[in-house]
Design a protein around this motif. Structure first.
Motif, PDB file in Angstrom:
ATOM      1  N   GLU A 163       0.829  -1.207   0.000  1.00 24.05           N
ATOM      2  CA  GLU A 163       0.000   0.000   0.000  1.00 24.05           C
ATOM      3  C   GLU A 163       0.861   1.254   0.000  1.00 24.05           C
ATOM      4  OE1 GLU A 163      -3.183   0.059   2.850  1.00 24.05           O
ATOM      5  OE2 GLU A 163      -3.864  -1.948   2.265  1.00 24.05           O
ATOM      6  N   GLN A 164       1.977   1.236   0.749  1.00 21.38           N
ATOM      7  CA  GLN A 164       2.889   2.383   0.748  1.00 21.38           C
ATOM      8  C   GLN A 164       3.514   2.594  -0.629  1.00 21.38           C
ATOM      9  OE1 GLN A 164       5.701   1.577   3.863  1.00 21.38           O
ATOM     10  NE2 GLN A 164       4.272   2.132   5.502  1.00 21.38           N
ATOM     11  N   ILE A 165       3.896   1.505  -1.281  1.00 21.34           N
ATOM     12  CA  ILE A 165       4.462   1.600  -2.630  1.00 21.34           C
ATOM     13  C   ILE A 165       3.421   2.166  -3.592  1.00 21.34           C
ATOM     14  CG2 ILE A 165       5.300   0.262  -4.612  1.00 21.34           C
ATOM     15  CD1 ILE A 165       6.610  -1.651  -2.530  1.00 21.34           C
ATOM     16  N   TYR A 166       2.207   1.665  -3.493  1.00 20.78           N
ATOM     17  CA  TYR A 166       1.135   2.149  -4.364  1.00 20.78           C
ATOM     18  C   TYR A 166       0.903   3.645  -4.149  1.00 20.78           C
ATOM     19  CZ  TYR A 166      -3.461   2.810  -6.408  1.00 20.78           C
ATOM     20  OH  TYR A 166      -4.512   3.282  -7.152  1.00 20.78           O
ATOM     21  N   GLU A 167       0.826   4.075  -2.906  1.00 16.95           N
ATOM     22  CA  GLU A 167       0.596   5.492  -2.616  1.00 16.95           C
ATOM     23  C   GLU A 167       1.773   6.350  -3.085  1.00 16.95           C
ATOM     24  OE1 GLU A 167      -2.225   6.858  -1.876  1.00 16.95           O
ATOM     25  OE2 GLU A 167      -3.137   4.873  -1.753  1.00 16.95           O
ATOM     26  N   ALA A 168       3.005   5.839  -2.936  1.00 17.95           N
ATOM     27  CA  ALA A 168       4.179   6.576  -3.425  1.00 17.95           C
ATOM     28  C   ALA A 168       4.132   6.710  -4.946  1.00 17.95           C
ATOM     29  CB  ALA A 168       5.465   5.871  -2.997  1.00 17.95           C
ATOM     30  N   HIS A 169       3.692   5.654  -5.625  1.00 16.96           N
ATOM     31  CA  HIS A 169       3.554   5.708  -7.091  1.00 16.96           C
ATOM     32  C   HIS A 169       2.505   6.744  -7.485  1.00 16.96           C
ATOM     33  CE1 HIS A 169       3.529   4.389 -11.248  1.00 16.96           C
ATOM     34  NE2 HIS A 169       2.209   4.285 -11.167  1.00 16.96           N
ATOM     35  N   ARG A 170       1.382   6.749  -6.787  1.00 16.36           N
ATOM     36  CA  ARG A 170       0.308   7.720  -7.085  1.00 16.36           C
ATOM     37  C   ARG A 170       0.799   9.152  -6.852  1.00 16.36           C
ATOM     38  NH1 ARG A 170      -3.472   6.226 -10.290  1.00 16.36           N
ATOM     39  NH2 ARG A 170      -4.775   7.839  -9.425  1.00 16.36           N
ATOM     40  N   ALA A 171       1.577   9.372  -5.787  1.00 12.18           N
ATOM     41  CA  ALA A 171       2.117  10.706  -5.503  1.00 12.18           C
ATOM     42  C   ALA A 171       3.110  11.120  -6.591  1.00 12.18           C
ATOM     43  CB  ALA A 171       2.784  10.728  -4.129  1.00 12.18           C
ATOM     44  N   ALA A 172       3.957  10.179  -7.020  1.00 13.13           N
ATOM     45  CA  ALA A 172       4.913  10.476  -8.095  1.00 13.13           C
ATOM     46  C   ALA A 172       4.175  10.796  -9.389  1.00 13.13           C
ATOM     47  CB  ALA A 172       5.859   9.294  -8.297  1.00 13.13           C
ATOM     48  N   LEU A 173       3.117  10.066  -9.670  1.00 15.68           N
ATOM     49  CA  LEU A 173       2.297  10.306 -10.856  1.00 15.68           C
ATOM     50  C   LEU A 173       1.715  11.720 -10.823  1.00 15.68           C
ATOM     51  CD1 LEU A 173       0.656   8.611 -13.240  1.00 15.68           C
ATOM     52  CD2 LEU A 173      -1.175   8.942 -11.605  1.00 15.68           C
ATOM     53  N   ALA A 174       1.161  12.119  -9.695  1.00 17.03           N
ATOM     54  CA  ALA A 174       0.588  13.468  -9.564  1.00 17.03           C
ATOM     55  C   ALA A 174       1.664  14.534  -9.757  1.00 17.03           C
ATOM     56  CB  ALA A 174      -0.079  13.627  -8.199  1.00 17.03           C
ATOM     57  N   ASP A 175       2.857  14.293  -9.221  1.00 19.06           N
ATOM     58  CA  ASP A 175       3.956  15.246  -9.357  1.00 19.06           C
ATOM     59  C   ASP A 175       4.406  15.371 -10.813  1.00 19.06           C
ATOM     60  OD1 ASP A 175       5.927  17.039  -8.183  1.00 19.06           O
ATOM     61  OD2 ASP A 175       7.396  15.487  -8.678  1.00 19.06           O
ATOM     62  N   VAL A 176       4.514  14.248 -11.504  1.00 19.47           N
ATOM     63  CA  VAL A 176       4.926  14.276 -12.910  1.00 19.47           C
ATOM     64  C   VAL A 176       3.881  14.999 -13.757  1.00 19.47           C
ATOM     65  CG1 VAL A 176       5.356  12.848 -14.947  1.00 19.47           C
ATOM     66  CG2 VAL A 176       6.399  12.245 -12.766  1.00 19.47           C
ATOM     67  N   ILE A 177       2.615  14.729 -13.530  1.00 19.13           N
ATOM     68  CA  ILE A 177       1.556  15.390 -14.296  1.00 19.13           C
ATOM     69  C   ILE A 177       1.580  16.892 -14.031  1.00 19.13           C
ATOM     70  CG2 ILE A 177      -0.953  15.653 -14.521  1.00 19.13           C
ATOM     71  CD1 ILE A 177      -1.129  12.601 -14.244  1.00 19.13           C
ATOM     72  N   ASP A 178       1.749  17.282 -12.773  1.00 17.02           N
ATOM     73  CA  ASP A 178       1.835  18.704 -12.437  1.00 17.02           C
ATOM     74  C   ASP A 178       3.010  19.354 -13.167  1.00 17.02           C
ATOM     75  OD1 ASP A 178       1.140  21.107 -10.790  1.00 17.02           O
ATOM     76  OD2 ASP A 178       3.145  20.706  -9.967  1.00 17.02           O
ATOM     77  N   THR A 179       4.158  18.703 -13.167  1.00 15.51           N
ATOM     78  CA  THR A 179       5.339  19.233 -13.850  1.00 15.51           C
ATOM     79  C   THR A 179       5.097  19.344 -15.357  1.00 15.51           C
ATOM     80  OG1 THR A 179       6.804  18.325 -12.155  1.00 15.51           O
ATOM     81  CG2 THR A 179       7.809  18.866 -14.283  1.00 15.51           C
ATOM     82  N   MET A 180       4.484  18.318 -15.935  1.00 14.07           N
ATOM     83  CA  MET A 180       4.197  18.348 -17.370  1.00 14.07           C
ATOM     84  C   MET A 180       3.251  19.491 -17.718  1.00 14.07           C
ATOM     85  SD  MET A 180       3.869  14.231 -18.005  1.00 14.07           S
ATOM     86  CE  MET A 180       3.111  14.365 -19.592  1.00 14.07           C
ATOM     87  N   GLU A 181       2.238  19.698 -16.909  1.00 14.54           N
ATOM     88  CA  GLU A 181       1.278  20.764 -17.182  1.00 14.54           C
ATOM     89  C   GLU A 181       1.923  22.150 -17.095  1.00 14.54           C
ATOM     90  OE1 GLU A 181      -1.939  19.929 -14.448  1.00 14.54           O
ATOM     91  OE2 GLU A 181      -3.050  18.912 -16.035  1.00 14.54           O
ATOM     92  N   ARG A 182       2.865  22.310 -16.196  1.00 15.93           N
ATOM     93  CA  ARG A 182       3.529  23.610 -16.033  1.00 15.93           C
ATOM     94  C   ARG A 182       4.627  23.856 -17.059  1.00 15.93           C
ATOM     95  NH1 ARG A 182       6.428  23.645 -11.822  1.00 15.93           N
ATOM     96  NH2 ARG A 182       5.995  21.602 -10.964  1.00 15.93           N
TER      97      ARG A 182
END
Length: 184
Positions: A163-182
């Motif tokens: 579950e921690q790995i999954y949540e870390a992946h989801r957080a990394a995904l959100a960060d990458v999408i935010d960076t791509m959008e900016r």
């Protein structure tokens, strides 16, 4: 995190996603669902992500599963997936092979007849058949995958670590999408 990208073309360019998508896999928080991710065939359904969802109508939210109807509206028709209203300028429609050939054949002067005409028509067919025709890009399919070492750790971890790995992946995904959008 590894990000792969594939262009999707207007029309049926998104259809490859439907051929490989597994139905009803949705979220993967439960252990059985997380295990299913690695043992079931197909790709989990796509989810709406990013700030662009705010520009679409209806009650769609980040994390909602993308339906076939919504994909058809957005990627094939170029319309809002909820209201059906045209988005932007729409997709440029290319003439079909038959239409391109007919247009050029109609330009052959009437005085050209017989074998000469047939040779010209044959040449036109050959040229148009081999010509690369540009396609309107309707979107991009981004696939976000953890590196192999993370997948290996997940495979041997207990439920809490998974579950921690999954949540870390989801957080990394959100960060990458935010960076791509900016920045992209």
């Amino acid at each position: 995190m590894v990000v792969s990208v594939k262009q999707m073309y207007a029309g049926d360019g998104y259809a490859y996603l439907l051929r490989t998508t597994a139905d009803a896999q949705g979220g993967v928080l439960a252990v059985s669902h997380m295990t299913a991710y690695y043992t079931e065939e197909g790709t989990p359904p796509g989810q709406w992500l990013g700030s662009g969802i705010d520009g679409l109508a209806g009650d769609m939210a980040v994390g909602d599963v993308v339906t076939v109807e919504q994909m058809d509206a957005l990627y094939k028709q170029g319309v809002d997936p909820v209201t059906g209203e045209k988005l932007g300028q729409g997709f440029k429609r290319q003439a079909s092979l038959e239409q391109r050939i007919a247009r050029r054949v109609n330009l052959i002067p009437k005085r050209v007849t017989g074998d000469a005409r047939e040779q010209l028509i044959s040449k036109i067919r050959e040229e148009e058949s081999s010509r690369k025709v540009s396609k309107a890009v309707s979107g991009f399919d981004f696939t976000f995958s953890p590196v192999k070492s993370v997948s290996a750790l997940w495979a041997v971890a207990d439920c809490g670590v998974r579950e921690q790995i999954y949540e870390a992946h989801r957080a990394a995904l959100a960060d990458v999408i935010d960076t791509m959008e900016r920045r992209v």
